[in-house]
Design a protein around this motif. Structure first.
Motif, mmCIF file in Angstrom:
data_model
loop_
_atom_site.group_PDB
_atom_site.id
_atom_site.type_symbol
_atom_site.label_atom_id
_atom_site.label_comp_id
_atom_site.label_asym_id
_atom_site.label_seq_id
_atom_site.Cartn_x
_atom_site.Cartn_y
_atom_site.Cartn_z
ATOM 1 N N THR A 91 0.846 -1.196 0.000
ATOM 2 C CA THR A 91 0.000 0.000 0.000
ATOM 3 C C THR A 91 0.883 1.249 0.000
ATOM 4 O O THR A 91 2.108 1.172 0.204
ATOM 5 C CB THR A 91 -0.913 0.031 1.227
ATOM 6 O OG1 THR A 91 -0.085 0.133 2.405
ATOM 7 C CG2 THR A 91 -1.783 -1.210 1.305
ATOM 8 N N LYS A 93 0.945 3.496 2.279
ATOM 9 C CA LYS A 93 1.504 3.613 3.628
ATOM 10 C C LYS A 93 2.711 2.701 3.804
ATOM 11 O O LYS A 93 3.738 3.111 4.358
ATOM 12 C CB LYS A 93 0.419 3.261 4.651
ATOM 13 C CG LYS A 93 0.822 3.431 6.101
ATOM 14 C CD LYS A 93 -0.374 3.136 7.008
ATOM 15 C CE LYS A 93 -0.021 3.312 8.477
ATOM 16 N NZ LYS A 93 -1.181 3.042 9.353
ATOM 17 N N GLU A 94 2.610 1.471 3.309
ATOM 18 C CA GLU A 94 3.720 0.515 3.434
ATOM 19 C C GLU A 94 4.906 0.940 2.586
ATOM 20 O O GLU A 94 6.065 0.785 3.002
ATOM 21 C CB GLU A 94 3.237 -0.879 3.036
ATOM 22 C CG GLU A 94 2.250 -1.487 4.030
ATOM 23 C CD GLU A 94 1.554 -2.724 3.472
ATOM 24 O OE1 GLU A 94 1.021 -3.507 4.284
ATOM 25 O OE2 GLU A 94 1.537 -2.898 2.231
ATOM 26 N N TYR A 126 -5.307 8.164 0.353
ATOM 27 C CA TYR A 126 -4.769 7.112 -0.524
ATOM 28 C C TYR A 126 -3.883 6.107 0.216
ATOM 29 O O TYR A 126 -3.321 5.200 -0.408
ATOM 30 C CB TYR A 126 -3.946 7.745 -1.651
ATOM 31 C CG TYR A 126 -4.669 8.819 -2.411
ATOM 32 C CD1 TYR A 126 -5.749 8.514 -3.242
ATOM 33 C CD2 TYR A 126 -4.281 10.152 -2.298
ATOM 34 C CE1 TYR A 126 -6.414 9.508 -3.935
ATOM 35 C CE2 TYR A 126 -4.950 11.153 -2.992
ATOM 36 C CZ TYR A 126 -6.015 10.823 -3.806
ATOM 37 O OH TYR A 126 -6.671 11.807 -4.496
ATOM 38 N N GLU A 128 -4.226 3.497 1.989
ATOM 39 C CA GLU A 128 -4.487 2.056 1.913
ATOM 40 C C GLU A 128 -4.581 1.543 0.467
ATOM 41 O O GLU A 128 -4.839 0.368 0.241
ATOM 42 C CB GLU A 128 -5.781 1.721 2.665
ATOM 43 C CG GLU A 128 -5.738 2.084 4.150
ATOM 44 C CD GLU A 128 -4.535 1.482 4.871
ATOM 45 O OE1 GLU A 128 -4.184 0.312 4.556
ATOM 46 O OE2 GLU A 128 -3.934 2.166 5.717
ATOM 47 N N ARG A 129 -4.358 2.426 -0.489
ATOM 48 C CA ARG A 129 -4.368 1.990 -1.894
ATOM 49 C C ARG A 129 -3.009 1.454 -2.301
ATOM 50 O O ARG A 129 -1.977 1.789 -1.713
ATOM 51 C CB ARG A 129 -4.735 3.150 -2.818
ATOM 52 C CG ARG A 129 -6.152 3.672 -2.658
ATOM 53 C CD ARG A 129 -6.460 4.642 -3.786
ATOM 54 N NE ARG A 129 -7.718 5.349 -3.570
ATOM 55 C CZ ARG A 129 -8.229 6.216 -4.418
ATOM 56 N NH1 ARG A 129 -7.570 6.499 -5.549
ATOM 57 N NH2 ARG A 129 -9.372 6.829 -4.159
ATOM 58 N N LYS A 130 -3.025 0.642 -3.358
ATOM 59 C CA LYS A 130 -1.777 0.166 -3.940
ATOM 60 C C LYS A 130 -1.450 1.008 -5.181
ATOM 61 O O LYS A 130 -2.332 1.667 -5.739
ATOM 62 C CB LYS A 130 -1.894 -1.316 -4.285
ATOM 63 C CG LYS A 130 -2.000 -2.178 -3.024
ATOM 64 C CD LYS A 130 -2.012 -3.657 -3.345
ATOM 65 C CE LYS A 130 -2.062 -4.485 -2.052
ATOM 66 N NZ LYS A 130 -2.124 -5.942 -2.310
#
Length: 353
Positions: A91, A93-94, A126, A128-130
């Motif tokens: 994601t 965040k990641e 955004y 949590e989006r990939k």
């Protein structure tokens, strides 16, 4: 302090030298843009600051540290590339926190730094989006966010907008300018687009063939170029260059059928010079007949008229207002003498009164 200083920096690949003794000082908190045509050495010089290219000779300092032989990870820099280089399975965040996780930072520290970077770049919705679910501009903001969370002394940008369409490029230019204003870090930005350079930079470094042609504030380079190369590179559309010849009355511009009263030092009668005229400093004279309108580009509020002299030289003129020329029309030009630039034909250096 996180300024960058280069002392006699040289880069060689075997017997081929591509960076020729660069001396440059970038102040703490300054936004410095390296600009020049393809192959001028701007990306190589940036990679040398990052430590991704070895410095063959000379010294590289970041702040008060000599980083010439340090590994990239020890230099306190973060780099944003032309390609986003995001992990597709992670994601937003990641992706932004990945570097900190690899370096074993505490989870609460990572959360706080990612949250702050997300706030600055307006990425909260955004997180949590990939990457596949993001636009090109959003992906580039994530890439910049990944650099921000590292808290570097110096940010390095290697043509970060070249993959974006025209509208997104403008949007991201504004975002990067706002980012610099908010965090106040030293930033070095590489581009071949002089519009980006003019709109973003505190200081522009114009490079050609691995050498610095001129360093200065954007409007200083625009108003007071040292040579023909800088004069032609800074400004859009580019400066017009016409052949001139020194006469007893000043300089005769053959293509315009005009003589400009000016002193050019000890230039001798009959000596050729190059005359520079910026498109925005020219005015169409509908009563003249020295030039033919070859093409007109209409962009709404502004038009660019491409004029041809009798000897085949091309002149671009910026037009505004309701009355504009038409293709095939015969016209002349008006200009103010103090708006002209003169260059030596051999050295291409500026001739100053």
């Amino acid at each position: 302090m996180s300024g960058v200083t280069m002392n006699s920096v040289i880069k060689k690949y075997g017997d081929v030298q591509v960076i020729h003794g660069i001396d440059l000082e970038i102040e703490d908190g300054e936004f410095c843009v390296f600009v020049g045509p393809s192959g001028c050495g701007k990306s190589t010089l940036l990679r040398m600051v990052a430590g991704l290219e070895e410095t063959t000779q000379g010294q590289m300092h970041i702040g008060d540290r000599d980083v010439t032989r340090l590994d990239p990870s020890d230099r306190g820099v973060a780099m944003v590339f032309q390609t986003y280089a995001l992990y597709p399975h992670m994601t937003v965040k990641e992706n932004m926190g990945f570097g900190l996780r690899m370096n074993k930072h505490p989870k609460d520290v990572i959360e706080a730094k990612v949250a702050e970077a997300s706030r600055i770049l307006k990425l909260d919705e955004y997180l949590e989006r990939k990457p596949a679910a993001l636009s090109g501009g959003q992906r580039q903001r994530v890439s910049i966010g990944r650099a921000i969370v590292r808290g570097p002394e110096v940010f390095l940008f290697d043509e970060p907008l070249s993959n974006l369409d025209a509208e997104l490029r403008v949007e991201m230019r504004v975002e990067i300018a706002r980012l610099h204003k908010e965090i106040g870090a030293t930033m070095i930005y590489v581009t071949h687009d002089q519009v980006e350079a003019m709109t973003l930079a505190d200081k522009i470094v114009v490079l050609r063939l691995g050498r610095i042609e001129q360093v200065g504030a954007p409007m200083d380079l625009y108003r007071d170029p040292d040579n023909k190369f800088v004069a032609g590179f800074i400004g859009s559309p580019a400066m017009n260059f016409l052949h001139g010849e020194v006469s007893s009355d000043g300089v005769e511009i053959a293509g315009l059928k005009q003589v400009v009263a000016t002193e050019l030092g000890n230039r001798r009668h009959g000596q050729g010079v190059t005359v520079g005229l910026r498109p925005e400093h020219l005015m169409i004279d509908p009563a003249g007949d020295a030039l033919t309108v070859d093409l007109v580009e209409s962009l709404g509020g502004v038009s660019f008229a491409y004029l041809l002299t009798e000897n085949g030289e091309r002149i671009v003129v910026e037009e505004r207002g309701d009355e504009r020329v038409k293709e095939g029309q015969r016209v002349g030009l008006k200009f103010e003498t103090h708006r002209l630039y003169f260059f030596d034909n051999d050295s291409e250096q500026r001739i100053r009164d």
